[in-house]
Design a protein around this motif. Structure first.
Motif, PDB file in Angstrom:
ATOM      1  N   GLU B  59       0.823  -1.223   0.000  1.00 43.16           N
ATOM      2  CA  GLU B  59       0.000   0.000   0.000  1.00 43.16           C
ATOM      3  C   GLU B  59       0.854   1.270   0.000  1.00 43.16           C
ATOM      4  N   ASN B  60       2.141   1.148   0.405  1.00 47.69           N
ATOM      5  CA  ASN B  60       3.050   2.282   0.513  1.00 47.69           C
ATOM      6  C   ASN B  60       2.488   3.345   1.468  1.00 47.69           C
ATOM      7  N   ILE B  61       2.116   2.899   2.657  1.00 52.07           N
ATOM      8  CA  ILE B  61       1.603   3.811   3.677  1.00 52.07           C
ATOM      9  C   ILE B  61       2.728   4.094   4.667  1.00 52.07           C
ATOM     10  N   SER B  62       2.987   5.355   4.924  1.00 55.05           N
ATOM     11  CA  SER B  62       4.026   5.725   5.889  1.00 55.05           C
ATOM     12  C   SER B  62       3.397   6.502   7.037  1.00 55.05           C
ATOM     13  N   GLY B  63       3.990   6.411   8.194  1.00 55.86           N
ATOM     14  CA  GLY B  63       3.469   7.174   9.324  1.00 55.86           C
ATOM     15  C   GLY B  63       4.104   6.744  10.620  1.00 55.86           C
ATOM     16  N   LEU B  64       3.616   7.331  11.695  1.00 53.52           N
ATOM     17  CA  LEU B  64       4.116   7.017  13.030  1.00 53.52           C
ATOM     18  C   LEU B  64       3.243   5.941  13.658  1.00 53.52           C
ATOM     19  N   ALA B  65       3.852   5.076  14.427  1.00 50.33           N
ATOM     20  CA  ALA B  65       3.089   4.060  15.153  1.00 50.33           C
ATOM     21  C   ALA B  65       3.738   3.838  16.513  1.00 50.33           C
ATOM     22  N   LEU B  66       2.912   3.587  17.505  1.00 50.18           N
ATOM     23  CA  LEU B  66       3.423   3.233  18.832  1.00 50.18           C
ATOM     24  C   LEU B  66       3.158   1.756  19.074  1.00 50.18           C
ATOM     25  N   GLU B  67       4.184   1.060  19.504  1.00 52.55           N
ATOM     26  CA  GLU B  67       4.026  -0.345  19.856  1.00 52.55           C
ATOM     27  C   GLU B  67       4.208  -0.436  21.364  1.00 52.55           C
ATOM     28  N   TYR B  68       3.262  -1.040  22.067  1.00 53.95           N
ATOM     29  CA  TYR B  68       3.358  -1.076  23.522  1.00 53.95           C
ATOM     30  C   TYR B  68       3.365  -2.516  24.033  1.00 53.95           C
ATOM     31  N   THR B  69       4.044  -2.700  25.127  1.00 58.00           N
ATOM     32  CA  THR B  69       4.026  -3.977  25.843  1.00 58.00           C
ATOM     33  C   THR B  69       3.926  -3.662  27.328  1.00 58.00           C
ATOM     34  N   TYR B  70       3.021  -4.317  28.002  1.00 57.69           N
ATOM     35  CA  TYR B  70       2.894  -4.128  29.453  1.00 57.69           C
ATOM     36  C   TYR B  70       2.867  -5.506  30.106  1.00 57.69           C
ATOM     37  N   ALA B 102      -1.579   3.115  15.460  1.00 50.81           N
ATOM     38  CA  ALA B 102      -1.000   3.771  14.290  1.00 50.81           C
ATOM     39  C   ALA B 102      -1.606   5.148  14.084  1.00 50.81           C
ATOM     40  N   LEU B 103      -0.766   6.079  13.611  1.00 54.17           N
ATOM     41  CA  LEU B 103      -1.252   7.430  13.305  1.00 54.17           C
ATOM     42  C   LEU B 103      -1.562   7.558  11.815  1.00 54.17           C
ATOM     43  N   VAL B 104      -1.897   6.449  11.208  1.00 54.07           N
ATOM     44  CA  VAL B 104      -2.363   6.463   9.817  1.00 54.07           C
ATOM     45  C   VAL B 104      -3.685   5.699   9.790  1.00 54.07           C
ATOM     46  N   ASP B 105      -4.424   5.822   8.692  1.00 57.70           N
ATOM     47  CA  ASP B 105      -5.761   5.232   8.655  1.00 57.70           C
ATOM     48  C   ASP B 105      -5.728   3.719   8.797  1.00 57.70           C
ATOM     49  N   GLU B 106      -4.686   3.091   8.268  1.00 59.15           N
ATOM     50  CA  GLU B 106      -4.621   1.633   8.330  1.00 59.15           C
ATOM     51  C   GLU B 106      -3.394   1.210   9.137  1.00 59.15           C
ATOM     52  N   ASN B 107      -3.623   0.446  10.191  1.00 58.10           N
ATOM     53  CA  ASN B 107      -2.522   0.001  11.031  1.00 58.10           C
ATOM     54  C   ASN B 107      -1.843  -1.196  10.372  1.00 58.10           C
ATOM     55  N   PRO B 108      -0.548  -1.092  10.013  1.00 54.05           N
ATOM     56  CA  PRO B 108       0.111  -2.217   9.346  1.00 54.05           C
ATOM     57  C   PRO B 108       0.343  -3.414  10.262  1.00 54.05           C
ATOM     58  N   GLN B 109       0.239  -3.231  11.561  1.00 60.12           N
ATOM     59  CA  GLN B 109       0.364  -4.356  12.494  1.00 60.12           C
ATOM     60  C   GLN B 109      -0.870  -4.352  13.399  1.00 60.12           C
ATOM     61  N   ASP B 110      -2.026  -4.603  12.790  1.00 59.96           N
ATOM     62  CA  ASP B 110      -3.298  -4.400  13.477  1.00 59.96           C
ATOM     63  C   ASP B 110      -3.669  -5.626  14.322  1.00 59.96           C
ATOM     64  N   PHE B 111      -2.882  -5.897  15.327  1.00 61.47           N
ATOM     65  CA  PHE B 111      -3.142  -7.064  16.176  1.00 61.47           C
ATOM     66  C   PHE B 111      -2.762  -6.713  17.616  1.00 61.47           C
ATOM     67  N   SER B 112      -3.712  -6.888  18.531  1.00 56.15           N
ATOM     68  CA  SER B 112      -3.477  -6.599  19.953  1.00 56.15           C
ATOM     69  C   SER B 112      -3.935  -7.791  20.765  1.00 56.15           C
ATOM     70  N   ASN B 113      -3.359  -7.958  21.927  1.00 62.49           N
ATOM     71  CA  ASN B 113      -3.860  -9.016  22.804  1.00 62.49           C
ATOM     72  C   ASN B 113      -3.558  -8.713  24.263  1.00 62.49           C
TER      73      ASN B 113
END
Lengths: 121, 286
Positions: B59-70, B102-113
């Motif tokens: 898709e060639n989408i660029s942007g900022l993303a935060l990845e968190y682990t707790y 993700a700070l873009v419309d589509e999260n390239p790693q759209d998986f949380s648990n």
């Protein structure tokens, strides 16, 4: 007495030797990190295992076990080792190996508290 | 989008005091600060946040993303199960949350648990370096906001070892088998309709890393591989390629907590099969 400063004590020397050992951690070269300067070095900088992947806690415990068994082989006679000492050291080492900002002094502090506290140095 | 900004602002504000505290305690003098000798409760202990600049293709989408682990755990006391003082086991409970915003419309790693794990850590005479874990888990999985979600319960086992294949390496292997309740998975509901039912799934995770020379620019190389495989998947699920997800990464760790990561594949709820390149900065708040 707890260990509060990096010095030529058995716990500090053992910590330095085990982390420097080529066959164990090989975390630094002796020339690159002289003993006198090593106490303030962080394990995050030297071992680089912090915060990576998902299994950081399990990985840190494997480092703690590796360290502790090396210490046991190199510096202890098994007849003098109690379960309480082993578990105290393992819990303490697991904690410091999980924190990238832990220093070599903190590791030596755990070793000192478990194995040398009470000895005259 | 407002919700994401609020969450990100909250995480950054939460991380800031810890980061400042770390900076203030870094000194050249090797003297233990008082705080290291005390046990303090900190709700932020266990939180790691990666700030990533991400580009995903095709898709060639660029942007900022935060990845968190707790991660938080409650441990019992170590108990000896053999003659050797190093033959120990430890009952423990773990709570873990992972995901990305993700700070873009589509999260390239759209998986949380979010996972609760009850089990034991075992130390054996078989190895002087390996740690083993067994346990039962309950997990809620979903997309970024858990709008699409599923619950999983099952059993898990893992081991971690050092100096395995090469010097200065470490390996973690985890295998989980679980039963999945997909009643919150809209795509699966649409495909199966009234035939929607629970299914069994195997999850395998491998993490392998090698530390390089302290003087090199790349300090460490890390490979990760995740595979989720549904057992006896219905034909509609197989035809839609929803029965198996694999996601692998190679990360190059650079000085100053920076990492360059290349990722490929898909995860449950992140079904686009992106290729990702990201440069990340890691903040650890304890």
């Amino acid at each position: 007495m707890s260990l509060t400063a990096w010095q030529e004590s058995p716990a500090c020397i053992a910590t330095y030797r085990i982390l420097e050992n080529d066959k164990l951690f090989d975390a630094f070269d002796e020339d690159g990190l002289p003993f006198a300067d090593a106490g303030a070095a962080t394990i995050g900088h030297l071992l680089l295992f912090f915060g990576t992947g998902h299994e950081t806690e399990l990985r840190a415990k494997s480092y703690a076990k590796t360290f502790l068994n090396a210490f046991r082989k190199l510096y202890l006679s098994d007849s003098k080792l109690s379960r309480q000492q082993y578990t105290q050291a393992f819990v303490g080492l697991s904690e410091v190996f999980t924190n990238k900002d832990s220093t070599l002094l903190a590791i030596a502090g755990v070793v000192h508290a478990a194995f040398y506290n009470g000895d005259s140095e | 989008m407002d919700k994401r900004f609020l969450l990100i602002s909250g995480l950054l504000l939460s991380a800031l005091p810890g980061a400042l505290a770390v900076a203030q305690t870094e000194t050249d003098t090797a003297v233990l600060p008082e705080a290291e000798t005390e046990t303090r409760f900190s709700p932020l202990k266990g939180l790691t946040v990666d700030l990533n600049v991400t580009n995903s293709s095709p898709e060639n989408i660029s942007g900022l993303a935060l990845e968190y682990t707790y991660k938080r755990s409650i441990n019992g006391d170590y108990r000896q199960w053999g003659d050797d003082v190093a033959q120990l086991w430890l009952p423990r409970a773990k709570l873990e949350a992972n995901g990305s915003v993700a700070l873009v419309d589509e999260n390239p790693q759209d998986f949380s648990n979010v996972t609760l794990d009850l089990g034991a850590e075992v130390q054996s005479f078989l190895s002087e370096t390996a740690i083993y874990e067994v346990g039962a888990f309950y997990s809620e999985e979903g997309d970024e906001g858990f709008d699409n979600n599923q619950s999983v319960y099952g059993a898990t086992m893992a081991f971690a070892d050092t100096n395995t294949l090469l010097a200065k390496d470490d390996l973690v292997f985890r295998l989980s088998y679980g039963s999945v309740d997909p009643s919150g998975d809209e795509q699966r509901k649409q495909l199966l309709g009234d035939a929607l039912e629970d299914f069994d799934r195997v999850h395998m995770r491998i993490e392998y890393s090698v530390r390089l020379a302290p003087t090199s620019t790349v300090k460490k190389v890390e490979l990760t591989y995740n595979e989720y495989r549904e057992m006896d998947a219905p034909m509609q699920i197989r035809d839609a390629d929803l029965d198996q997800y694999t996601y692998s990464t190679i990360a190059l760790y650079l000085p100053n907590n920076l990492a360059l990561t290349f990722g490929k594949g898909s995860l449950p709820f992140d079904r686009e099969g992106d290729r990702i390149v990201q440069l990340g900065y890691q903040m650890q708040t304890w």
